[in-house]
Design a protein around this motif. Structure first.
Motif, PDB file in Angstrom:
ATOM      1  N   LYS A 268       0.832  -1.207   0.000  1.00 18.47           N
ATOM      2  CA  LYS A 268       0.000   0.000   0.000  1.00 18.47           C
ATOM      3  C   LYS A 268       0.867   1.257   0.000  1.00 18.47           C
ATOM      4  O   LYS A 268       0.554   2.237  -0.693  1.00 18.47           O
ATOM      5  CB  LYS A 268      -0.918  -0.020   1.224  1.00 18.47           C
ATOM      6  CG  LYS A 268      -1.856   1.162   1.338  1.00 18.47           C
ATOM      7  CD  LYS A 268      -2.724   1.036   2.586  1.00 18.47           C
ATOM      8  CE  LYS A 268      -3.671   2.211   2.750  1.00 18.47           C
ATOM      9  NZ  LYS A 268      -4.487   2.080   3.984  1.00 18.47           N
ATOM     10  N   THR A 269       1.955   1.230   0.739  1.00 18.23           N
ATOM     11  CA  THR A 269       2.855   2.378   0.806  1.00 18.23           C
ATOM     12  C   THR A 269       3.506   2.629  -0.550  1.00 18.23           C
ATOM     13  O   THR A 269       3.589   3.772  -1.008  1.00 18.23           O
ATOM     14  CB  THR A 269       3.932   2.157   1.875  1.00 18.23           C
ATOM     15  OG1 THR A 269       3.310   1.729   3.088  1.00 18.23           O
ATOM     16  CG2 THR A 269       4.707   3.435   2.132  1.00 18.23           C
TER      17      THR A 269
ATOM     18  N   ASN B  88      -0.569   1.922   7.582  1.00 16.23           N
ATOM     19  CA  ASN B  88      -0.741   0.467   7.637  1.00 16.23           C
ATOM     20  C   ASN B  88      -0.957   0.012   9.086  1.00 16.23           C
ATOM     21  O   ASN B  88      -0.149  -0.740   9.643  1.00 16.23           O
ATOM     22  CB  ASN B  88       0.490  -0.240   7.054  1.00 16.23           C
ATOM     23  CG  ASN B  88       0.657   0.016   5.574  1.00 16.23           C
ATOM     24  OD1 ASN B  88      -0.089  -0.499   4.754  1.00 16.23           O
ATOM     25  ND2 ASN B  88       1.654   0.827   5.233  1.00 16.23           N
TER      26      ASN B  88
ATOM     27  N   TYR C 105      -3.260  11.924   2.967  1.00 21.47           N
ATOM     28  CA  TYR C 105      -4.055  10.713   3.203  1.00 21.47           C
ATOM     29  C   TYR C 105      -4.965  10.887   4.408  1.00 21.47           C
ATOM     30  O   TYR C 105      -6.134  10.472   4.397  1.00 21.47           O
ATOM     31  CB  TYR C 105      -3.118   9.529   3.404  1.00 21.47           C
ATOM     32  CG  TYR C 105      -3.820   8.234   3.743  1.00 21.47           C
ATOM     33  CD1 TYR C 105      -4.512   7.514   2.767  1.00 21.47           C
ATOM     34  CD2 TYR C 105      -3.791   7.726   5.035  1.00 21.47           C
ATOM     35  CE1 TYR C 105      -5.155   6.331   3.066  1.00 21.47           C
ATOM     36  CE2 TYR C 105      -4.435   6.536   5.354  1.00 21.47           C
ATOM     37  CZ  TYR C 105      -5.113   5.837   4.371  1.00 21.47           C
ATOM     38  OH  TYR C 105      -5.752   4.667   4.676  1.00 21.47           O
TER      39      TYR C 105
ATOM     40  N   ALA D 119      -7.586   8.081   0.276  1.00 21.60           N
ATOM     41  CA  ALA D 119      -6.801   7.573  -0.854  1.00 21.60           C
ATOM     42  C   ALA D 119      -6.934   8.413  -2.127  1.00 21.60           C
ATOM     43  O   ALA D 119      -5.929   8.659  -2.812  1.00 21.60           O
ATOM     44  CB  ALA D 119      -7.175   6.117  -1.134  1.00 21.60           C
TER      45      ALA D 119
END
Length: 452
Positions: free
Chosen positions: A64-65, A285, A345, A350
């Motif tokens: 995701k990062t 996360n 974010y 997102a």
């Protein structure tokens, strides 16, 4: 060499992008400080350094990062290239124009008005002396006066505005841009004096780097293009200056740099670079069914714009949102900075991670095109100089969440607008219009007289 590439594949790939940024600027004679080059250079260089993983806190990015970081980089470049391609299709110049004196600009007024923020800056210096009893660098322990629990009140916003004064005086200090010799020398003296007194009063890496970065960018646009080799030299000097300022502030575990081992000296700048990325990866996360920080649903996005109106601060206090020091998402206590993407974010979720860089890249490239016109205005120079520096430091701070920058842009706009003088040609063009209106009024008065 091959063994290093195998051992550090991520860093090698990122440094390759950095090398491409430098070589394309040198080979194609392009402006190094254009938006996509600065963004890719700073982001890839700092992440490449972080991925040496000299500290165990810097773990591998999760999927995701990587998606967010890469997507933001691509989005920013797409916005920039869209503007450039549109300009080329319309036949507009896309290379930076040679600096020349701007038309109808009153440099005397500019210098005079620049002393207003300078006087406010001196008020902030007075606030430091009032609190600490002297300029901080001349006290016995400067670091003790620079901790976040030391409250300087509104004086903090004033003495941190030294870079604003450097920018206002600096743009008037170049011969190609300002034809008035005595004003140039006055501006140069004020630049030097402001940097020195600011460093003595509050030896901050941030304000020192900002002041020096402003001068480098102004030199690039108003004097001579900076070569790729000089950029590498400046980076080495900046790294050495980082450690030197830390020594002066005596903030590394209560001991000076002279008493540290070499690996500890090198560890200091590494942590200040890499903690931005390990905090970002850590924050976005969280474990399942848990969050480190709630989303602000766009409310805190406007914090910087309304900071001094005390509107946004009430939301932060009510909902217990993090402030400037990111208390909830720091992986190691005291290393609390994070990439700008964390703020985006947190505020816009997102979609904002991809849309925000796109529109910033688009807007900044439009401003960069203004610098490609012959006789570009001082307003374009000062705005672009400050903005492109902020983009270069986006790995460290978002900047748009700090109200002081919004105030600076307001001051820059007011001073550069008030210094524009109307030309004689414009006044002559308006004269026939007034004569025509007066003639029509006279004929209207004559019509009833003929009827009588």
């Amino acid at each position: 060499m091959l063994s290093l590439v195998v051992e550090y594949p991520e860093s090698s790939a990122l440094f390759l992008v950095v090398l491409v940024c430098i070589l394309q600027s040198w080979f194609f004679k392009k402006d190094f400080f254009n938006p996509p080059t600065v963004y890719c250079f700073s982001q890839c260089l700092t992440l490449g350094i972080a991925y040496f993983q000299l500290d165990k806190a810097m773990s591998d990015f999760q999927l995701k990062t990587w998606l967010f970081w890469t997507g933001a980089l691509v989005s920013f470049c797409m916005g920039s290239f869209l503007v450039r391609l549109t300009a080329k299709s319309r036949g507009l110049p896309v290379r930076i124009a040679e600096a020349s004196p701007p038309e109808n600009y009153n440099w005397k007024m500019h210098i005079l008005l620049s002393f207003i923020p300078f006087c406010l800056f001196l008020v902030g210096i007075f606030g430091i002396i009032k609190t600490a009893g002297n300029l901080l660098l001349l006290t016995d322990n400067p670091g003790s006066w620079m901790k976040k629990d030391t409250d300087y009140g509104m004086f903090a916003a004033l003495f941190s505005s030294g870079p604003l004064c450097v920018l206002l005086f600096g743009v008037a200090a170049f011969r190609k841009y300002n034809p008035m010799k005595y004003l140039r020398w006055l501006a140069r003296f004020m630049v030097f004096f402001t940097i020195v007194i600011n460093f003595l009063a509050y030896p901050s890496r941030g304000t020192l780097f900002l002041s020096m970065g402003i001068l480098v960018i102004l030199f690039n646009y108003l004097r001579k293009r900076i070569s790729a080799a000089l950029i590498m030299v400046l980076m080495a000097v900046a790294a050495a200056g980082f450690v030197a300022v830390a020594s002066l502030r005596d903030q590394y575990s209560g001991s000076s740099v002279e008493s540290m081992a070499l690996d500890a000296v090198m560890d200091l700048p590494y942590k200040y670079v890499s903690n931005n990325y390990w905090n970002f990866d850590y924050a976005i996360n969280p474990p399942p069914d848990e969050e480190y920080h709630p989303h602000t649903y766009g409310i805190d996005f406007f914090y910087g714009m309304f900071e001094y109106l005390r509107v946004s601060g009430s939301f932060r206090y009510s909902y217990r949102w993090d402030g400037l020091f990111n208390e909830r998402i720091e992986k190691i206590h005291g290393l609390n900075t994070a990439s700008y993407l964390w703020e985006v974010y947190k505020d816009l979720y997102a979609p904002g991670v991809f849309l925000f860089p796109f529109f910033v890249g688009l807007a900044l490239s439009v401003l960069h095109l203004r610098m490609c016109r012959k006789g570009f205005s001082p307003r374009a120079v000062v705005f672009y100089t400050l903005l492109i520096y902020i983009i270069g430091w986006w790995f460290f701070t978002p900047a748009y969440k700090q109200g002081v920058y919004w105030v600076w842009f307001g001051i820059l706009f007011c001073i550069t607008t008030a210094s524009v003088c109307r030309s004689r040609k414009e006044l002559e063009c308006e004269a026939p219009v007034f004569d025509k209106v007066d003639g029509e009024n006279e004929r209207e008065q004559e019509v009833p007289a003929q009827g009588e």
